[in-house]
Design an enzyme around this catalytic site. Structure first.
Site, PDB file in Angstrom:
ATOM      1  N   SER A 183       0.688  -1.040  -0.400  1.00 44.10           N
ATOM      2  CA  SER A 183       0.123   0.298   0.143  1.00 44.10           C
ATOM      3  C   SER A 183       1.197   1.281   0.104  1.00 44.10           C
ATOM      4  O   SER A 183       1.119   0.955   0.737  1.00 44.10           O
ATOM      5  CB  SER A 183      -0.708   0.075   1.145  1.00 44.10           C
ATOM      6  OG  SER A 183      -1.102   1.246   1.444  1.00 44.10           O
ATOM      7  N   HIS A 225      -1.175  -1.378  -3.812  1.00 39.75           N
ATOM      8  CA  HIS A 225      -2.258  -0.707  -3.685  1.00 39.75           C
ATOM      9  C   HIS A 225      -2.112   0.783  -3.509  1.00 39.75           C
ATOM     10  O   HIS A 225      -1.685   1.147  -3.096  1.00 39.75           O
ATOM     11  CB  HIS A 225      -2.425  -1.110  -2.574  1.00 39.75           C
ATOM     12  CG  HIS A 225      -3.993  -1.344  -1.431  1.00 39.75           C
ATOM     13  ND1 HIS A 225      -5.112  -1.491  -2.220  1.00 39.75           N
ATOM     14  CD2 HIS A 225      -4.415  -0.407  -0.607  1.00 39.75           C
ATOM     15  CE1 HIS A 225      -5.815  -1.640  -1.663  1.00 39.75           C
ATOM     16  NE2 HIS A 225      -5.898  -0.601  -0.309  1.00 39.75           N
ATOM     17  N   ASP A 285      -4.402   3.954  -1.571  1.00 39.84           N
ATOM     18  CA  ASP A 285      -5.549   4.280  -1.126  1.00 39.84           C
ATOM     19  C   ASP A 285      -6.423   5.833  -1.932  1.00 39.84           C
ATOM     20  O   ASP A 285      -5.871   6.650  -1.082  1.00 39.84           O
ATOM     21  CB  ASP A 285      -5.409   3.898   0.331  1.00 39.84           C
ATOM     22  CG  ASP A 285      -5.118   2.706   0.739  1.00 39.84           C
ATOM     23  OD1 ASP A 285      -5.452   2.059   0.344  1.00 39.84           O
ATOM     24  OD2 ASP A 285      -4.216   2.401   0.995  1.00 39.84           O
ATOM     25  N   MET A 339      -8.777   8.657  -0.188  1.00 38.33           N
ATOM     26  CA  MET A 339      -9.364   9.126   0.711  1.00 38.33           C
ATOM     27  C   MET A 339     -10.246  10.406   0.583  1.00 38.33           C
ATOM     28  O   MET A 339      -9.190  11.084  -0.103  1.00 38.33           O
ATOM     29  CB  MET A 339      -8.641   8.926   2.199  1.00 38.33           C
ATOM     30  CG  MET A 339      -8.159   7.295   2.084  1.00 38.33           C
ATOM     31  SD  MET A 339      -7.099   8.226   3.952  1.00 38.33           S
ATOM     32  CE  MET A 339      -6.631   5.882   3.895  1.00 38.33           C
ATOM     33  N   MET A 375     -11.561  -5.288   4.823  1.00 42.13           N
ATOM     34  CA  MET A 375     -11.184  -4.513   5.288  1.00 42.13           C
ATOM     35  C   MET A 375     -10.903  -5.645   7.178  1.00 42.13           C
ATOM     36  O   MET A 375     -11.832  -6.061   7.407  1.00 42.13           O
ATOM     37  CB  MET A 375     -11.661  -3.156   5.465  1.00 42.13           C
ATOM     38  CG  MET A 375     -11.868  -2.431   4.678  1.00 42.13           C
ATOM     39  SD  MET A 375     -10.655  -2.298   3.715  1.00 42.13           S
ATOM     40  CE  MET A 375      -9.092  -1.766   5.157  1.00 42.13           C
ATOM     41  N   GLY A 421      -1.535   1.389   9.463  1.00 42.56           N
ATOM     42  CA  GLY A 421      -0.575   0.794  10.477  1.00 42.56           C
ATOM     43  C   GLY A 421      -1.385   0.950  11.969  1.00 42.56           C
ATOM     44  O   GLY A 421      -1.298   0.688  12.567  1.00 42.56           O
ATOM     45  N   GLY A 456      -3.653  -3.914   8.902  1.00 43.46           N
ATOM     46  CA  GLY A 456      -2.758  -4.996   9.707  1.00 43.46           C
ATOM     47  C   GLY A 456      -2.123  -6.164   9.429  1.00 43.46           C
ATOM     48  O   GLY A 456      -2.195  -7.224  10.610  1.00 43.46           O
TER      49      GLY A 456
END
Ligand code: DX5
Ligand code: ZN
Length: 216
Positions: A8, A33, A35, A37, A137, A145, A177
């Protein structure tokens, strides 16, 4: 069989993305990956398309785009323009999920649907046959983290059973995680794709970390 690893970008060094992307290109991962947002669907903002345009130019791996935004259907053309391989939208962000999935596939991308930790796998019963990818998820989305939510392992097994029962071709991806230990448990439970942010980018040797996950 090896596991697809999707590091990620959220955990990369934004002050020196070129170095981190060179590492990714050199590594055994198949996907990167991404992300996105919006500060509305999740309580954080990451990066947008002007930044990703350069990431896409530098990255030789398949782009696995995870949209943590409301109304993701508004951005199908932008994601396509990046040359993305997957486009993941959240179940919780799409009242007309069936339409969005068809639009993503018509745009030539793999259609992924993502479930938040509190959304049951059974919500996908009527759309699983149309999906290329389901992402579970294993943390509440918004930040890298965080600690892995163990109940995800049960959801993976349930999803694997649903896929087998329906003959769906969907891959199972897990995000949040993931490390050596949780990664091993997830692959044993039936996961095809592991997303890993901190475990890869904060590792002393990111290439070794990717290779470990890839060999699970
Ligand atoms: C969280 C993001 C994840 C995140 C994972 O909202 O969707 O992809 O970057 O980071 P780690 O692997 O550090 O939990
Ligand atoms: Zn993600």
């Amino acid at each position: 069989m090896s596991t697809i690893v999707s590091p990620s970008l959220l955990s990369a060094n934004f002050g020196d993305l070129k170095t981190d992307l060179a590492m990714i290109n050199q590594s055994k991962c198949e996907w990167l990956h991404i992300d996105v947002m919006d500060g509305v669907f999740v309580p954080n903002i990451s990066f947008g398309f002007p930044v990703l345009k350069y990431v896409a130019e530098l990255c030789e791996k398949k782009l696995d785009v995870h949209l943590m935004i409301v109304q993701p259907e508004k951005f199908i053309q932008e994601v396509k323009a990046l040359g993305a391989y997957t486009m993941n939208v959240h179940f919780e962000a799409c009242p007309h999920l069936h339409r969005v999935v068809q639009q993503i596939k018509e745009a030539g991308m793999k259609a992924g649907v993502t479930l938040n930790p509190a959304t049951p796998v059974s919500m996908l019963a009527d759309i699983i046959g149309d999906l290329d990818l389901v992402m579970l998820m294993s943390v509440n989305p918004g930040f890298g983290g965080q600690k892995f939510i163990p109940h995800t392992l049960e959801k993976v097994k349930e999803l694997r059973a649903l896929i087998e029962r329906t003959g769906s071709k969907a891959l199972i991806e897990v995000d949040g995680g993931v490390n050596r230990e949780t990664g091993k448990q997830l692959v044993e439970a039936g996961v095809d794709v592991l997303v890993a942010g901190n475990a890869v980018f904060k590792a002393e040797n990111p290439l070794e970390e990717i290779e470990f996950l890839n060999n699970l």
